[in-house]
Design a protein around this motif. Structure first.
Motif, PDB file in Angstrom:
ATOM      1  N   GLY A 122       0.809  -1.215   0.000  1.00  0.00           N
ATOM      2  CA  GLY A 122       0.000   0.000   0.000  1.00  0.00           C
ATOM      3  C   GLY A 122       0.840   1.262   0.000  1.00  0.00           C
ATOM      4  N   ASN A 123       2.045   1.191   0.572  1.00  0.00           N
ATOM      5  CA  ASN A 123       2.940   2.349   0.609  1.00  0.00           C
ATOM      6  C   ASN A 123       3.869   2.430  -0.592  1.00  0.00           C
ATOM      7  N   ALA A 124       3.840   1.429  -1.463  1.00  0.00           N
ATOM      8  CA  ALA A 124       4.760   1.395  -2.614  1.00  0.00           C
ATOM      9  C   ALA A 124       4.502   2.578  -3.547  1.00  0.00           C
ATOM     10  N   ARG A 125       5.584   3.134  -4.056  1.00  0.00           N
ATOM     11  CA  ARG A 125       5.472   4.262  -4.985  1.00  0.00           C
ATOM     12  C   ARG A 125       6.064   3.955  -6.351  1.00  0.00           C
ATOM     13  N   HIS A 126       6.976   3.015  -6.423  1.00  0.00           N
ATOM     14  CA  HIS A 126       7.667   2.777  -7.689  1.00  0.00           C
ATOM     15  C   HIS A 126       7.599   1.319  -8.132  1.00  0.00           C
ATOM     16  N   GLU A 127       7.894   0.377  -7.245  1.00  0.00           N
ATOM     17  CA  GLU A 127       8.088  -1.001  -7.697  1.00  0.00           C
ATOM     18  C   GLU A 127       7.794  -1.996  -6.583  1.00  0.00           C
ATOM     19  N   VAL A 128       7.150  -3.085  -6.954  1.00  0.00           N
ATOM     20  CA  VAL A 128       6.923  -4.228  -6.074  1.00  0.00           C
ATOM     21  C   VAL A 128       7.411  -5.476  -6.791  1.00  0.00           C
ATOM     22  N   ILE A 129       8.327  -6.224  -6.160  1.00  0.00           N
ATOM     23  CA  ILE A 129       8.777  -7.503  -6.706  1.00  0.00           C
ATOM     24  C   ILE A 129       8.571  -8.559  -5.628  1.00  0.00           C
ATOM     25  N   ILE A 130       7.840  -9.600  -5.971  1.00  0.00           N
ATOM     26  CA  ILE A 130       7.584 -10.695  -5.044  1.00  0.00           C
ATOM     27  C   ILE A 130       7.983 -12.004  -5.717  1.00  0.00           C
ATOM     28  N   ALA A 131       8.756 -12.811  -5.012  1.00  0.00           N
ATOM     29  CA  ALA A 131       9.054 -14.178  -5.458  1.00  0.00           C
ATOM     30  C   ALA A 131       8.464 -15.116  -4.423  1.00  0.00           C
ATOM     31  N   ASN A 132       7.552 -15.987  -4.852  1.00  0.00           N
ATOM     32  CA  ASN A 132       6.860 -16.843  -3.899  1.00  0.00           C
ATOM     33  C   ASN A 132       6.547 -18.185  -4.533  1.00  0.00           C
ATOM     34  N   ALA A 133       6.840 -19.231  -3.778  1.00  0.00           N
ATOM     35  CA  ALA A 133       6.717 -20.586  -4.321  1.00  0.00           C
ATOM     36  C   ALA A 133       5.269 -21.012  -4.499  1.00  0.00           C
ATOM     37  N   TYR A 134       4.461 -20.810  -3.470  1.00  0.00           N
ATOM     38  CA  TYR A 134       3.060 -21.255  -3.502  1.00  0.00           C
ATOM     39  C   TYR A 134       2.194 -20.024  -3.332  1.00  0.00           C
ATOM     40  N   PHE A 170      12.914 -25.890  -9.340  1.00  0.00           N
ATOM     41  CA  PHE A 170      11.814 -25.498  -8.469  1.00  0.00           C
ATOM     42  C   PHE A 170      12.127 -24.184  -7.774  1.00  0.00           C
ATOM     43  N   LEU A 171      11.171 -23.275  -7.810  1.00  0.00           N
ATOM     44  CA  LEU A 171      11.270 -22.035  -7.058  1.00  0.00           C
ATOM     45  C   LEU A 171      10.685 -22.279  -5.673  1.00  0.00           C
ATOM     46  N   HIS A 172      11.488 -22.001  -4.646  1.00  0.00           N
ATOM     47  CA  HIS A 172      11.020 -22.217  -3.274  1.00  0.00           C
ATOM     48  C   HIS A 172      11.112 -20.950  -2.441  1.00  0.00           C
ATOM     49  N   ALA A 173      11.459 -19.830  -3.061  1.00  0.00           N
ATOM     50  CA  ALA A 173      11.672 -18.582  -2.333  1.00  0.00           C
ATOM     51  C   ALA A 173      10.370 -18.022  -1.789  1.00  0.00           C
ATOM     52  N   LYS A 174      10.507 -17.281  -0.677  1.00  0.00           N
ATOM     53  CA  LYS A 174       9.395 -16.533  -0.095  1.00  0.00           C
ATOM     54  C   LYS A 174       9.948 -15.160   0.298  1.00  0.00           C
ATOM     55  N   VAL A 175      10.172 -14.321  -0.708  1.00  0.00           N
ATOM     56  CA  VAL A 175      10.832 -13.043  -0.487  1.00  0.00           C
ATOM     57  C   VAL A 175      10.099 -11.948  -1.256  1.00  0.00           C
ATOM     58  N   ALA A 176      10.370 -10.711  -0.878  1.00  0.00           N
ATOM     59  CA  ALA A 176       9.815  -9.563  -1.590  1.00  0.00           C
ATOM     60  C   ALA A 176      10.713  -8.369  -1.368  1.00  0.00           C
ATOM     61  N   VAL A 177      10.700  -7.454  -2.332  1.00  0.00           N
ATOM     62  CA  VAL A 177      11.428  -6.189  -2.198  1.00  0.00           C
ATOM     63  C   VAL A 177      10.570  -5.099  -2.827  1.00  0.00           C
ATOM     64  N   ILE A 178      10.442  -3.992  -2.107  1.00  0.00           N
ATOM     65  CA  ILE A 178       9.572  -2.897  -2.534  1.00  0.00           C
ATOM     66  C   ILE A 178      10.349  -1.589  -2.486  1.00  0.00           C
ATOM     67  N   ASP A 179      10.310  -0.855  -3.603  1.00  0.00           N
ATOM     68  CA  ASP A 179      10.965   0.452  -3.715  1.00  0.00           C
ATOM     69  C   ASP A 179      12.418   0.387  -3.254  1.00  0.00           C
ATOM     70  N   ALA A 180      13.158  -0.558  -3.816  1.00  0.00           N
ATOM     71  CA  ALA A 180      14.553  -0.763  -3.405  1.00  0.00           C
ATOM     72  C   ALA A 180      15.386   0.500  -3.586  1.00  0.00           C
ATOM     73  N   HIS A 181      15.078   1.282  -4.626  1.00  0.00           N
ATOM     74  CA  HIS A 181      15.853   2.492  -4.889  1.00  0.00           C
ATOM     75  C   HIS A 181      15.091   3.749  -4.489  1.00  0.00           C
TER      76      HIS A 181
END
Length: 420
Positions: free
Chosen positions: A252-264, A323-334
Motif C-alpha cells: 500500500g505504501n509502494a510508490r515505484h516497484e513491487v517484486i515478489i518471489a513466492n513458491a506457492y 523449483f522455485l522455493h523462495a518466499k521473499v519480496a522487495v519494494i521500492d529498493a531504490h
C-alpha cells in the motif's frame, strides 16, 4: 477466531547486521561455520530435515557440537520430516543431540483439519548471538524427495542476522521446545517430568527477559550503527496475520516497484486487491512464481487468480530452470523507504492461516538492492513471462483442472472454519 484482536506488528529496530544468502550452498557454509564455533547453545527448527547430499553436512555439524558439550535442540515437522532414516536418530542420541517432532502424524494422518497446522518456519539460533531465517530447508539444492536429482539448484533465500531479533527468535524457539516436551510427558503420564518442564519453560522465559533487560541497560552488545530489521512470527494464537498485514502495508505504501518471489502463490482477497491497486496507480508490480509442476493443488489452484492481476497490469514471470522455493519480496529498493522481507511464509492459505511461519523484515537500501538484483536477474534469465492473451486462451482441460483445484482449496478452508 472471531472477536480476538491480533497483536500489532513489532516496530523495526536498528543496529542489525544482515547477510543475504542464496540457496543451500551459501546457507549451509555459513551455518556450519557458526555451529562449529558454538560455545553453549544451538536451537534449530525446520520443516524438512533430509540427510541426502549436503543435508548430511548439517547433521554432522550438530553432532560435532553436541559431542563437545553444546546444548543442541532440534525440532522438525511431523509432515515435512517425520522420523529420520537410520542411522541418524541413533547417531543423534549417542552424541546428545536432542530432537523433537512437531505434531507427529497418527494412524489417521492428515484426515483431521487440526493436523494441517504445521511447523513451517526455518530458524536457527547459535549461542543467542546469530540467527538464520528463511525458506531453505535442510535439503540439498540438487535433490528433491519426490522428484530425485534436479537439473538446476532450487531457487531460495535465507538471511543471517545479528541484533535484537536474535533474542526474539530464541525466546520463541525455547517456548516451542518446552511446550513439546511438556506435551510428550503429559501423554506419557509423567507428572513429575511435566512439572519440571513447565518450571524450565518459565525459567527460560525469565532468563530471556533478564538478558534483554541487561542488554538494554548496557546499550546492548549487538546495538551498532546498522540495519533496521524485525522478526515477524505467525502462529494460531495472537500472531495470526502479522506477516500478511506487513505485506499489505508495504504494498500500500509502494510508490515505484513491487517484486515478489513466492513458491506457492494463492493470495487472499485483501492481498490481491492491494496488488491490483498498486498496479493501477502506476507502481510496477512483478511476480516471480513457480513455473514447474510440483503438486496438483499448488500448481492449478493458483491459476484462477492470475486473470485479475494480469488485467490490472501485474507482470507474472514463471521460474523455469528448477523449483522455485523462495518466499521473499522487495519494494521500492531504490526509493526513499526501501522494504524487503525474507522468510518461510508462502502467500497461500496454508501459510497465512494454518502454519507457524517466520519472516525477517528489513528497511535498508543496500540489502533491498542486493535482493532486487538477484530477483531481476532470475526474471530476466530464468523466467518465462506469462502472456495475458495466452493465459486467456489456455485449453479447456487446463481451465477445468484449475477450477477444480481452486474449489477444493476453498472447500478445505471452509472445513477449517477460516475465511481467506
Amino acid at each position: 477466531m472471531p472477536g480476538r484482536r491480533a497483536a500489532a506488528a513489532p516496530p523495526l529496530a536498528g543496529g542489525h547486521r544482515l547477510a543475504l544468502l542464496q540457496g543451500s550452498a551459501e546457507l549451509f557454509a555459513a551455518l556450519i561455520a557458526d555451529m562449529d564455533a558454538a560455545l553453549s547453545d544451538i536451537q534449530f527448527e525446520t520443516y524438512i530435515f533430509d540427510c541426502t547430499g549436503s543435508g548430511a553436512d548439517i547433521a554432522e555439524a550438530l553432532i560435532r557440537a553436541a559431542r563437545r558439550g553444546v546444548r543442541v535442540h532440534l525440532v522438525v515437522d511431523g509432515v515435512g520430516t517425520g522420523r529420520l532414516c537410520s542411522p541418524w536418530p541413533e547417531r543423534f542420541e549417542e552424541a546428545g543431540v536432542r530432537m523433537q517432532v512437531y505434531s507427529p502424524l497418527g494412524p489417521l494422518g492428515l484426515l483431521f483439519p487440526k493436523r494441517w497446522r504445521r511447523l513451517h518456519r526455518k530458524l536457527c539460533v547459535v549461542d543467542g548471538c546469530v540467527l538464520y531465517c528463511g525458506g531453505i530447508n535442510v535439503l540439498d539444492d540438487l535433490h528433491d524427495p519426490n522428484h530425485g536429482v534436479l537439473e538446476a539448484p532450487r531457487f531460495d533465500f535465507a538471511v543471517r542476522a545479528e541484533g535484537r531479533l536474535v533474542e526474539e527468535a530464541g525466546e520463541a524457539m525455547e517456548q516451542i521446545w518446552w511446550r513439546l516436551q511438556a506435551t510428550r510427558d503429559a501423554r506419557r503420564h509423567r507428572l513429575a517430568n511435566l512439572l519440571r518442564d513447565l518450571r524450565a519453560a518459565a525459567q527460560a522465559r525469565q532468563a530471556e527477559r533478564l538478558a534483554r533487560g541487561a542488554g538494554d541497560a548496557a546499550g546492548s552488545s549487538h546495538t551498532v550503527p546498522g540495519t533496521r530489521a524485525g522478526l515477524l512470527l505467525r502462529d494460531n494464537l495472537r500472531n495470526r496475520s502479522r506477516i500478511e498485514r506487513a505485506y499489505r502495508r508495504a504494498i500500500g505504501n509502494a510508490r515505484h516497484e513491487v517484486i515478489i518471489a513466492n513458491a506457492y502463490f494463492l493470495p487472499g482477497g485483501k492481498l490481491r486487491r492491494a496488488l491490483v491497486m498498486a498496479a493501477r496507480r502506476g507502481v510496477r508490480v512483478r511476480l516471480l512464481l513457480q513455473g514447474r509442476y510440483e503438486y496438483f493443488m499448488q500448481y492449478h489452484a493458483a491459476r484462477p487468480v492470475y486473470g485479475a492481476l494480469l488485467a490490472a497490469g501485474v507482470e507474472i514471470h514463471e521460474y523455469a530452470p528448477s523449483f522455485l522455493h523462495a518466499k521473499v519480496a522487495v519494494i521500492d529498493a531504490h526509493g526513499e523507504h526501501p522494504w524487503a522481507t525474507v522468510g518461510s511464509s508462502n502467500l497461500d492459505p496454508l501459510s497465512m492461516l494454518l502454519a507457524r511461519e517466520a519472516n525477517v523484515v528489513v528497511e535498508d537500501a543496500a540489502f533491498a538492492a542486493d535482493l532486487r538484483a538477484r530477483l531481476v536477474d532470475a526474471m530476466e534469465h530464468a523466467g518465462r513471462v506469462l502472456d495475458p492473451r495466452a493465459y486467456g486462451a489456455r485449453p479447456w482441460g487446463q481451465r477445468l483442472r484449475d477450477r477444480v483445484a481452486f474449489a477444493l482449496m476453498r472447500m478445505a478452508l471452509w472445513v477449517t472454519g477460516n475465511r481467506y
